[in-house]
Design a protein around this motif. Structure first.
Motif, PDB file in Angstrom:
ATOM      1  N   ASP A   1     -17.457  26.105  36.509  1.00 35.11           N
ATOM      2  CA  ASP A   1     -17.814  25.093  35.528  1.00 35.11           C
ATOM      3  C   ASP A   1     -17.116  25.441  34.213  1.00 35.11           C
ATOM      4  OD1 ASP A   1     -19.004  23.405  33.692  1.00 35.11           O
ATOM      5  OD2 ASP A   1     -21.050  23.766  34.383  1.00 35.11           O
TER       6      ASP A   1
ATOM      7  N   ARG B   1     -28.614  31.097  39.134  1.00 35.39           N
ATOM      8  CA  ARG B   1     -27.845  30.919  37.904  1.00 35.39           C
ATOM      9  C   ARG B   1     -27.358  32.295  37.462  1.00 35.39           C
ATOM     10  NH1 ARG B   1     -28.947  26.028  35.076  1.00 35.39           N
ATOM     11  NH2 ARG B   1     -30.560  24.761  36.065  1.00 35.39           N
TER      12      ARG B   1
ATOM     13  N   GLY C   1     -26.965  28.442  47.763  1.00 36.04           N
ATOM     14  CA  GLY C   1     -26.078  28.382  46.608  1.00 36.04           C
ATOM     15  C   GLY C   1     -24.679  27.963  47.001  1.00 36.04           C
TER      16      GLY C   1
ATOM     17  N   ASP D   1     -19.351  26.863  31.679  1.00 35.07           N
ATOM     18  CA  ASP D   1     -20.189  27.905  32.264  1.00 35.07           C
ATOM     19  C   ASP D   1     -20.711  28.895  31.230  1.00 35.07           C
ATOM     20  OD1 ASP D   1     -19.947  30.921  33.517  1.00 35.07           O
ATOM     21  OD2 ASP D   1     -20.810  29.524  34.967  1.00 35.07           O
TER      22      ASP D   1
ATOM     23  N   SER E   1     -27.217  24.853  38.909  1.00 34.05           N
ATOM     24  CA  SER E   1     -25.966  25.287  38.292  1.00 34.05           C
ATOM     25  C   SER E   1     -24.768  24.982  39.181  1.00 34.05           C
ATOM     26  CB  SER E   1     -26.009  26.792  37.975  1.00 34.05           C
ATOM     27  OG  SER E   1     -26.229  27.547  39.147  1.00 34.05           O
ATOM     28  N   GLY E   2     -24.983  24.849  40.490  1.00 37.42           N
ATOM     29  CA  GLY E   2     -23.916  24.389  41.365  1.00 37.42           C
ATOM     30  C   GLY E   2     -23.589  22.929  41.074  1.00 37.42           C
TER      31      GLY E   2
ATOM     32  N   ASP F   1     -28.553  23.929  48.305  1.00 33.22           N
ATOM     33  CA  ASP F   1     -28.384  24.050  46.857  1.00 33.22           C
ATOM     34  C   ASP F   1     -29.282  23.023  46.184  1.00 33.22           C
ATOM     35  OD1 ASP F   1     -27.182  24.291  44.133  1.00 33.22           O
ATOM     36  OD2 ASP F   1     -25.618  25.372  45.229  1.00 33.22           O
TER      37      ASP F   1
ATOM     38  N   ASN G   1     -18.171  20.331  43.997  1.00 35.69           N
ATOM     39  CA  ASN G   1     -17.607  21.515  44.645  1.00 35.69           C
ATOM     40  C   ASN G   1     -17.573  21.388  46.162  1.00 35.69           C
ATOM     41  OD1 ASN G   1     -17.224  22.760  42.192  1.00 35.69           O
ATOM     42  ND2 ASN G   1     -19.014  24.103  42.351  1.00 35.69           N
TER      43      ASN G   1
ATOM     44  N   GLY H   1     -22.279  26.178  44.622  1.00 34.54           N
ATOM     45  CA  GLY H   1     -21.796  26.901  43.457  1.00 34.54           C
ATOM     46  C   GLY H   1     -20.329  27.240  43.578  1.00 34.54           C
TER      47      GLY H   1
END
Length: 312
Positions: free
Chosen positions: A182, A77, A9, A185, A37-38, A33, A42, A12
């Motif tokens: 995000d 997530r 992750g 999000d 959702s990541g 990852d 980033n 993220g």
């Protein structure tokens, strides 16, 4: 000899800041990852770093991984809006995915940190919430896919510690915010900041009297690193976050002030199983890790707002 850390992750919001911190301390970092959702942006600033490796993979599926010294499991997530859209993926990430990483920790003789959540406490009947509290979770509700899979993930870590003498620690992470979230999000701070930047009214669910405690991401990463590095905490669980408790109404007022906007506040019905109060008992973190959050909400909101402005 340089230590190697696997960050599941790592693309993220929290994971990418953790990658930065580890690289700054001369770790080799393997970031895994699937970018469900990541976000690739980033970690794009790390792609040319000589000690950073990005492997796009899904921890729910066993895959070939190199031996490592430390494993941080932050893959899942966590946005409430995903609980409706991706319940099976969330449940399996925190169960099958956790099992796969635990197996790799055993094979590598690595230390592992499992990122659990304050959601294991559900809508708590004990306040503030100590690590000894076993929670009040609706296992069949809309949040159950996340809350209960994190609870079972914790059970797995304890089982592996007992059966394989694996050095695995669990962090129960309370609400965390900061740059690289995000904007879409679905959680309260990115919602409020995005609405304020767009000169839209801020949406408060319920009457705004429900409380939360918000931790800036730098303080959270410091806590995660301290928990991984502390001696004598094999098999232990520790709350991490801020214990400065405020109402959602107060948060909305703070965002309007920081953003210097004319936005108003509008009220909508409270979602099902939304907890009324949430604040960690941080006695164990303070005693075992010398942990103390240091970034004020106002300063953290300003930094996050500036980042959201740059992304627009």
């Amino acid at each position: 000899m340089t230590d190697t850390a696997l960050v599941a992750g790592g693309g993220g919001f929290v994971g990418s800041h953790l990658c930065d911190s580890l690289l700054n301390d001369d770790y080799d970092v393997l970031c895994i990852d699937n970018f469900g959702s990541g976000r690739p942006r980033n970690v794009e600033h790390l792609l040319d770093h000589p000690r950073f490796t990005l492997q796009e993979a899904d921890i729910r599926q066993p895959s070939a991984l190199p031996p490592v010294d430390e494993i941080y499991h932050l893959a899942s997530r966590a946005s409430p809006k995903d609980f409706t859209d991706f319940p099976v993926r969330i449940a399996l990430t925190n169960t099958e995915g956790t099992r796969n990483l635990l197996d790799h920790a055993v094979a590598s003789d690595a230390k592992m940190l499992f990122a659990s959540t304050s959601e294991v406490y559900g809508d708590p009947e004990v306040h503030p919430q100590p690590e000894s509290y076993t929670g009040n979770v609706n296992i069949r509700g809309p949040r159950g896919c996340y809350d209960e899979s994190k609870r079972f993930g914790e059970t797995l870590t304890v089982a592996y510690e007992r059966e394989y003498d694996l050095d695995v620690r669990t962090a129960r992470i309370f609400n965390t915010y900061g740059p690289r979230m995000d904007p879409d999000d679905g959680r309260v701070i990115p919602n409020f900041l995005s609405q304020a930047l767009g000169d839209r009214d801020l949406t408060v669910y319920g009457d705004g009297s429900q409380t939360r405690s918000f931790c800036y991401v730098d303080d959270m990463v410091r806590g995660l690193r301290a928990l991984m590095e502390a001696r004598g905490l094999q098999g232990e669980v520790v709350n991490l976050g801020s214990d400065d408790e405020i109402t959602i109404q107060e948060l909305a007022d703070a965002v309007i002030d920081v953003a210097d906007t004319d936005s108003e506040i509008v009220y909508r019905s409270l979602p099902e199983d939304d907890p009324q109060r949430r604040r960690p008992h941080l006695g164990k973190a303070r005693e075992e890790l010398s942990y103390e959050p240091s970034v004020s909400l106002q300063k953290g909101l300003k930094r996050t707002l500036d980042h959201f402005s740059e992304e627009r």
